[in-house]
Design a protein around this motif. Structure first.
Motif, short mmCIF file in Angstrom:
data_model
loop_
_atom_site.label_atom_id
_atom_site.label_comp_id
_atom_site.label_asym_id
_atom_site.label_seq_id
_atom_site.Cartn_x
_atom_site.Cartn_y
_atom_site.Cartn_z
N LEU A 128 -35.51 18.90 37.48
CA LEU A 128 -34.36 18.01 37.28
C LEU A 128 -33.66 17.65 38.59
N ASP A 129 -33.91 18.36 39.67
CA ASP A 129 -33.24 18.10 40.94
C ASP A 129 -33.33 16.65 41.39
N PRO A 130 -34.50 15.99 41.36
CA PRO A 130 -34.53 14.59 41.79
C PRO A 130 -33.67 13.69 40.88
N ALA A 131 -33.68 13.97 39.57
CA ALA A 131 -32.88 13.16 38.66
C ALA A 131 -31.39 13.38 38.92
N ILE A 132 -31.00 14.63 39.20
CA ILE A 132 -29.60 14.92 39.49
C ILE A 132 -29.18 14.24 40.79
N SER A 133 -30.06 14.30 41.80
CA SER A 133 -29.75 13.64 43.08
C SER A 133 -29.63 12.14 42.89
N GLU A 134 -30.53 11.57 42.09
CA GLU A 134 -30.47 10.13 41.83
C GLU A 134 -29.17 9.78 41.07
N ALA A 135 -28.80 10.62 40.11
CA ALA A 135 -27.56 10.38 39.35
C ALA A 135 -26.35 10.46 40.27
N ARG A 136 -26.34 11.44 41.18
CA ARG A 136 -25.24 11.54 42.14
C ARG A 136 -25.18 10.30 43.02
N GLY A 137 -26.35 9.85 43.48
CA GLY A 137 -26.40 8.64 44.30
C GLY A 137 -25.86 7.43 43.55
N ARG A 138 -26.26 7.30 42.29
CA ARG A 138 -25.77 6.18 41.49
C ARG A 138 -24.26 6.29 41.24
N THR A 139 -23.80 7.50 40.99
CA THR A 139 -22.37 7.71 40.77
C THR A 139 -21.58 7.36 42.03
N ASP A 140 -22.08 7.81 43.18
CA ASP A 140 -21.40 7.49 44.44
C ASP A 140 -21.41 5.99 44.70
N ALA A 141 -22.55 5.34 44.44
CA ALA A 141 -22.64 3.89 44.63
C ALA A 141 -21.70 3.17 43.67
#
Length: 147
Positions: free
Chosen positions: A43-56
């Motif tokens: 799940l780490d890549p999905a969590i990182s992607e979600a954080r990136g999307r949230t930050d964006a």
């Protein structure tokens, strides 16, 4: 060492039949947490992607709010500038309405004055005759009283 599956956690038990030893966890020292580590690692890549999307999305929201504030400030400033023109136009309309009302009052007053003048002028001959008749009566009455 090969990974254990969920089914490897329990020791094999005998075939159905008379009671035998119960199945117990085989890996007591690692427990269920060891089984969840690969899931969370996956799940780490999905969590990182979600954080990136949230930050964006947060950055985009800040930009949108800033743009909206700038636009609102520009609208307020434009409204302030337009208000002077609107006030002047409203004052002109009020002045024009007052001028029309004044003209109407003046026209009404002139018409009433003309009506009064006409009435007065129409009564002049009658009043003049009455005055002359009174004067003549006065003069005739005096002439008979003195003699």
């Amino acid at each position: 060492m090969a990974r254990n599956s969920l089914l490897d956690r329990f020791r094999p038990v005998g075939a159905p039949g008379p009671a035998g030893p119960a199945g117990v966890p085989a890996l007591d020292d690692e427990g269920p947490a060891a089984e969840l580590i690969p899931v969370f690692e996956a799940l780490d890549p999905a969590i990182s992607e979600a954080r990136g999307r949230t930050d964006a999305a947060a950055a985009h929201a800040q930009q949108t709010v800033a743009a909206a504030r700038r636009q609102a400030a520009a609208l307020v400033e434009q409204a302030r500038m337009d208000s002077a023109a609107v006030r002047a136009e409203a004052a002109d309309q009020v002045s024009a309405a007052a001028a029309r009302e004044d003209e109407q009052l003046l026209a009404d007053a002139r018409a009433e004055a003309q009506t009064l003048r006409s009435r007065g002028e129409s009564r002049v001959p009658e009043l003049a005759s009455a005055i002359v008749a009174d004067l003549v009566q006065d003069l005739l009455g005096r002439g008979t009283d003195t003699g």
